[in-house]
Design a protein around this motif. Sequence first.
Motif, PDB file in Angstrom:
ATOM      1  N   ARG A 163     -43.919   3.603  10.500  1.00  0.00           N
ATOM      2  CA  ARG A 163     -44.088   2.724  11.377  1.00  0.00           C
ATOM      3  C   ARG A 163     -44.229   1.983  12.047  1.00  0.00           C
ATOM      4  NH1 ARG A 163     -48.493   3.770  14.517  1.00  0.00           N
ATOM      5  NH2 ARG A 163     -48.934   4.402  16.505  1.00  0.00           N
ATOM      6  N   PHE A 164     -44.302   0.725  12.881  1.00  0.00           N
ATOM      7  CA  PHE A 164     -44.602  -0.783  13.155  1.00  0.00           C
ATOM      8  C   PHE A 164     -45.334  -0.172  14.825  1.00  0.00           C
ATOM      9  CE2 PHE A 164     -40.324  -0.716  10.780  1.00  0.00           C
ATOM     10  CZ  PHE A 164     -40.768  -1.386   9.686  1.00  0.00           C
ATOM     11  N   PRO A 165     -46.504  -0.269  14.890  1.00  0.00           N
ATOM     12  CA  PRO A 165     -47.439  -0.323  15.917  1.00  0.00           C
ATOM     13  C   PRO A 165     -46.593  -1.583  16.983  1.00  0.00           C
ATOM     14  CG  PRO A 165     -48.518   0.493  14.520  1.00  0.00           C
ATOM     15  CD  PRO A 165     -47.462  -0.667  13.759  1.00  0.00           C
ATOM     16  N   GLY A 166     -46.773  -2.384  15.812  1.00  0.00           N
ATOM     17  CA  GLY A 166     -46.722  -3.975  16.992  1.00  0.00           C
ATOM     18  C   GLY A 166     -45.752  -4.711  16.351  1.00  0.00           C
ATOM     19  N   TYR A 167     -46.017  -5.806  17.128  1.00  0.00           N
ATOM     20  CA  TYR A 167     -44.501  -6.766  16.608  1.00  0.00           C
ATOM     21  C   TYR A 167     -44.773  -7.924  14.788  1.00  0.00           C
ATOM     22  CZ  TYR A 167     -41.841 -11.388  15.528  1.00  0.00           C
ATOM     23  OH  TYR A 167     -41.275 -12.508  15.647  1.00  0.00           O
ATOM     24  N   ALA A 168     -46.881  -8.115  14.664  1.00  0.00           N
ATOM     25  CA  ALA A 168     -47.147  -8.137  13.598  1.00  0.00           C
ATOM     26  C   ALA A 168     -46.272  -7.291  12.534  1.00  0.00           C
ATOM     27  CB  ALA A 168     -48.706  -7.966  13.790  1.00  0.00           C
ATOM     28  N   GLU A 169     -47.267  -6.233  12.504  1.00  0.00           N
ATOM     29  CA  GLU A 169     -46.562  -5.223  11.164  1.00  0.00           C
ATOM     30  C   GLU A 169     -45.130  -5.299  10.823  1.00  0.00           C
ATOM     31  OE1 GLU A 169     -50.173  -4.280  13.307  1.00  0.00           O
ATOM     32  OE2 GLU A 169     -48.463  -4.352  14.312  1.00  0.00           O
ATOM     33  N   LEU A 170     -43.526  -5.174  12.002  1.00  0.00           N
ATOM     34  CA  LEU A 170     -42.608  -5.202  11.854  1.00  0.00           C
ATOM     35  C   LEU A 170     -41.958  -7.194  11.021  1.00  0.00           C
ATOM     36  CD1 LEU A 170     -39.610  -4.063  12.490  1.00  0.00           C
ATOM     37  CD2 LEU A 170     -39.795  -5.325  14.758  1.00  0.00           C
ATOM     38  N   HIS A 171     -42.740  -7.349  11.572  1.00  0.00           N
ATOM     39  CA  HIS A 171     -42.132  -9.166  10.604  1.00  0.00           C
ATOM     40  C   HIS A 171     -43.258  -8.993   9.581  1.00  0.00           C
ATOM     41  CE1 HIS A 171     -43.329 -13.503   8.964  1.00  0.00           C
ATOM     42  NE2 HIS A 171     -42.222 -13.515  10.143  1.00  0.00           N
ATOM     43  N   ARG A 172     -44.416  -8.083   9.576  1.00  0.00           N
ATOM     44  CA  ARG A 172     -44.786  -8.200   7.521  1.00  0.00           C
ATOM     45  C   ARG A 172     -43.547  -7.945   6.817  1.00  0.00           C
ATOM     46  NH1 ARG A 172     -49.316  -5.965   8.460  1.00  0.00           N
ATOM     47  NH2 ARG A 172     -50.408  -7.647   9.579  1.00  0.00           N
ATOM     48  N   TRP A 173     -43.002  -6.249   7.402  1.00  0.00           N
ATOM     49  CA  TRP A 173     -42.539  -5.715   6.455  1.00  0.00           C
ATOM     50  C   TRP A 173     -41.088  -6.384   6.242  1.00  0.00           C
ATOM     51  CZ3 TRP A 173     -37.672  -3.385   8.995  1.00  0.00           C
ATOM     52  CH2 TRP A 173     -37.161  -3.175   7.714  1.00  0.00           C
ATOM     53  N   SER A 174     -40.540  -7.280   7.748  1.00  0.00           N
ATOM     54  CA  SER A 174     -39.189  -8.039   7.875  1.00  0.00           C
ATOM     55  C   SER A 174     -39.532  -9.046   6.762  1.00  0.00           C
ATOM     56  CB  SER A 174     -38.711  -9.028   9.002  1.00  0.00           C
ATOM     57  OG  SER A 174     -39.688  -9.696   9.189  1.00  0.00           O
ATOM     58  N   VAL A 175     -40.302  -9.341   6.553  1.00  0.00           N
ATOM     59  CA  VAL A 175     -40.308 -10.825   5.460  1.00  0.00           C
ATOM     60  C   VAL A 175     -40.745 -10.247   3.323  1.00  0.00           C
ATOM     61  CG1 VAL A 175     -40.723 -12.641   6.985  1.00  0.00           C
ATOM     62  CG2 VAL A 175     -42.948 -11.897   5.864  1.00  0.00           C
ATOM     63  N   GLU A 176     -40.986  -9.290   3.876  1.00  0.00           N
ATOM     64  CA  GLU A 176     -42.066  -8.473   2.150  1.00  0.00           C
ATOM     65  C   GLU A 176     -40.894  -7.540   1.978  1.00  0.00           C
ATOM     66  OE1 GLU A 176     -46.018  -6.399   2.811  1.00  0.00           O
ATOM     67  OE2 GLU A 176     -46.921  -7.967   3.022  1.00  0.00           O
ATOM     68  N   GLN A 177     -40.164  -7.072   2.734  1.00  0.00           N
ATOM     69  CA  GLN A 177     -38.659  -6.084   2.670  1.00  0.00           C
ATOM     70  C   GLN A 177     -37.132  -6.902   3.012  1.00  0.00           C
ATOM     71  OE1 GLN A 177     -39.621  -4.169  -0.263  1.00  0.00           O
ATOM     72  NE2 GLN A 177     -41.715  -3.860  -0.255  1.00  0.00           N
ATOM     73  N   LEU A 178     -36.952  -8.330   2.305  1.00  0.00           N
ATOM     74  CA  LEU A 178     -35.961  -8.533   2.509  1.00  0.00           C
ATOM     75  C   LEU A 178     -34.710  -7.896   2.996  1.00  0.00           C
ATOM     76  CD1 LEU A 178     -36.532 -12.515   1.455  1.00  0.00           C
ATOM     77  CD2 LEU A 178     -36.997 -12.016   4.066  1.00  0.00           C
ATOM     78  N   GLY A 179     -34.487  -8.114   1.942  1.00  0.00           N
ATOM     79  CA  GLY A 179     -32.626  -6.673   1.604  1.00  0.00           C
ATOM     80  C   GLY A 179     -33.487  -5.953   2.343  1.00  0.00           C
ATOM     81  N   ASP A 180     -34.328  -5.074   2.584  1.00  0.00           N
ATOM     82  CA  ASP A 180     -34.599  -3.736   3.505  1.00  0.00           C
ATOM     83  C   ASP A 180     -34.280  -4.175   5.014  1.00  0.00           C
ATOM     84  OD1 ASP A 180     -34.342  -1.482   1.615  1.00  0.00           O
ATOM     85  OD2 ASP A 180     -37.003  -1.703   1.937  1.00  0.00           O
ATOM     86  N   PHE A 181     -35.051  -5.496   5.273  1.00  0.00           N
ATOM     87  CA  PHE A 181     -35.224  -5.454   6.854  1.00  0.00           C
ATOM     88  C   PHE A 181     -33.643  -6.097   7.287  1.00  0.00           C
ATOM     89  CE2 PHE A 181     -34.528  -9.124   9.438  1.00  0.00           C
ATOM     90  CZ  PHE A 181     -35.223  -9.023  10.431  1.00  0.00           C
ATOM     91  N   TRP A 182     -33.094  -7.097   6.587  1.00  0.00           N
ATOM     92  CA  TRP A 182     -31.476  -7.094   6.675  1.00  0.00           C
ATOM     93  C   TRP A 182     -30.305  -6.130   6.481  1.00  0.00           C
ATOM     94  CZ3 TRP A 182     -31.282 -10.856   9.663  1.00  0.00           C
ATOM     95  CH2 TRP A 182     -31.970 -12.852   9.952  1.00  0.00           C
ATOM     96  N   GLN A 183     -30.865  -5.520   5.830  1.00  0.00           N
ATOM     97  CA  GLN A 183     -29.469  -4.129   5.687  1.00  0.00           C
ATOM     98  C   GLN A 183     -30.069  -3.399   7.348  1.00  0.00           C
ATOM     99  OE1 GLN A 183     -27.677  -2.851   2.725  1.00  0.00           O
ATOM    100  NE2 GLN A 183     -26.878  -1.876   4.988  1.00  0.00           N
ATOM    101  N   ALA A 184     -31.344  -3.354   7.931  1.00  0.00           N
ATOM    102  CA  ALA A 184     -31.693  -2.569   8.717  1.00  0.00           C
ATOM    103  C   ALA A 184     -31.208  -3.604   9.794  1.00  0.00           C
ATOM    104  CB  ALA A 184     -33.373  -2.694   9.090  1.00  0.00           C
ATOM    105  N   VAL A 185     -30.674  -4.800   9.832  1.00  0.00           N
ATOM    106  CA  VAL A 185     -30.041  -5.369  10.832  1.00  0.00           C
ATOM    107  C   VAL A 185     -28.497  -4.984  10.993  1.00  0.00           C
ATOM    108  CG1 VAL A 185     -29.397  -7.714  11.358  1.00  0.00           C
ATOM    109  CG2 VAL A 185     -31.713  -7.093  11.328  1.00  0.00           C
TER     110      VAL A 185
END
Length: 645
Positions: free
Chosen positions: A30-52
């Motif tokens: 769960r991503f309550p705000g942009y900060a949490e979404l961004h943190r996940w996007s750089v800590e789990q790069l593979g998961d983030f770009w797979q989601a994109v």
Amino acid sequence: MTEPRWVPDPGADTRIARFAAFAGERRGLRFPGYAELHRWSVEQLGDFWQAVWDFFDVRSATPPGPALAEPEMPHAKWFPGAQLNYTEHALRDRRPESVAILDVREAAEPVEYTWGDLRRQVAALADTLRRNGVGRDDRVVGYLPNIAEAVVAFLATASLGAVWSSCGQDYAVPAAVARFGQLEPVALITADGYRFAGADRSRAAEAQRLREQLPTVRLAISVPRLGSGVPGMLPWADAVAGEPEFAAEPVAFDHPLWVVFSSGTTGVPKGIVHGHGGVLLEQLKTSGLHFGLGEGDTFFWFTTPSWMMWNSQAGGLLTGARIVCYDGSPTSLWELAARCEVTVLGTSPGFLLSCVKEGAKLPALPSLRCVGVTGSALPASTAEWLADRLGPRVQIASTSGGTDVVTGFVGAAPTLPVYAGEISGPCLGVAADAYDPAGRSLVGEVGELVITEPMPSMPLRFWHDPGDVRFREAYFSTYPGVWRQGDWATHTERGTFVLHGRSDSTLNRHGVRMGSADIYDAVEPLPEIAEALVLGVEEPDGGYWMPLFVTLSPGTELDDGLRSRLVAAIRAHASPRHVPDEIVAAPGIPHTRTGKKLEVPLKRIMQGAEPSAVADPAAVDDPALIDWYAGVAAARAAALAKETA
């Protein structure tokens, strides 16, 4: 400024919010705000770009493999099994009757290109290129204004797996040859000219000379923008005749898409190579999530094919948005945005500052929801002026990135507040930070803007750079394994960023680093100042000279009163340490062809370098100004020699 000038509507149905829900549901997060979404996007790069990839339904002819197979910079490996094509994704699943491009000339009504028109012309031009022997890995170059035909040419080239490169027709032939000649292109697409500031600018003779100086060109195509085209070249109408089936050649994720060039003011322009897959994902993220573009939106960035923002605007097509191609003067920008019902408008701080000084009256802009700003730092006072006129409904999205990655590192998002004079935060998937010289992270202090994790749109390589020597030197020589962009930045306590100018033109008084943008923010809003340039010059005797050159508004004189007002403004808006040693009236400020001030070359000239060794006249908007600054350098050197004699 403690209160934001723009705040997001927490109940708004934004694409970035839908993406956050989509990505979270699949991973139990769960991503309550942009900060949490961004943190996940750089800590789990593979998961983030797979989601994109999944969210935008990116398609591959073969199983794409892991999103991030090898994470080490400078050559991270993304989706190693993928076979895709940028053009296929730009044109697929579109309603043929909907408008894809509005092509606008000065003093003329927009010409509409539907998605059906675009697909047919791309297919026809690709067929013409193919029948003339153009195929995978061949280079096709465009010497073109910002017109719809340039977009067609790029997409047709990419559909074949060939490599595109372009520059605007404001470039002289030697500057175009300095870029295109490196690529040994087999095809040239040009126009016979363009209309700017009420005058026709014929480039037919220049186009012919360019073709003559590119001996590898086998096919030359001419767009008749002003008249009948360029004699001896295949007319555009013939090149896009017929109705062949559209087909896009599947290529590897890291197959070259285009070559974009550095400004080239201090040497041979660097050819920066980007890949199909990296650009596709990055532009889907930026256009689709950060700008929220989609069907029904109109995207217009005032740019030329020489600047990476042209590439970014073309990327708006990936979301189904229509784009505006305009090759005229910016004086009618606001009226054009109103007439075309633009929803996202892009411009520069320099243009906005000119609006402030002229007291520009903005028309009603009921469709506008976002103004993107990039190219240099946006002063807080200019941001305040614009916010006052646009009202709380319109977001001012200040962004900073680079040609190096054809995107932004830090920018805005529909779910982030906007503070005047600050950039809202790091972009998704971008691990942006500010480092001190020892590589320690800084908060609230000026440091080097760095990127600590890979991005898919980082360059594949530089053109003609065996062993990646220049590539590694450009980005990874200061902090091994970490990308250094070459900008001064402050990462604030609230997570925003403030950009202070190029770090390779550092102002460093008594060991304190300062950014040139802080001084420009203070003096350029004054009505007496048209533009300013500050240099920090280390001298041979250990001295340090910091002159401020100012171009004055018509009818203004640099007298003691104006000097005092300039000093007072710098003290108040920056600090006493920022006050220059000398204020000099200059006939003008030279820029690169993409509008950046020539701080580094002029600094080197002030240190005694020969102008021809540090500044290529073909890459400068007003080469004659270089001689004036060389004269200032010679006069200062003579005065210093006399003092020490």
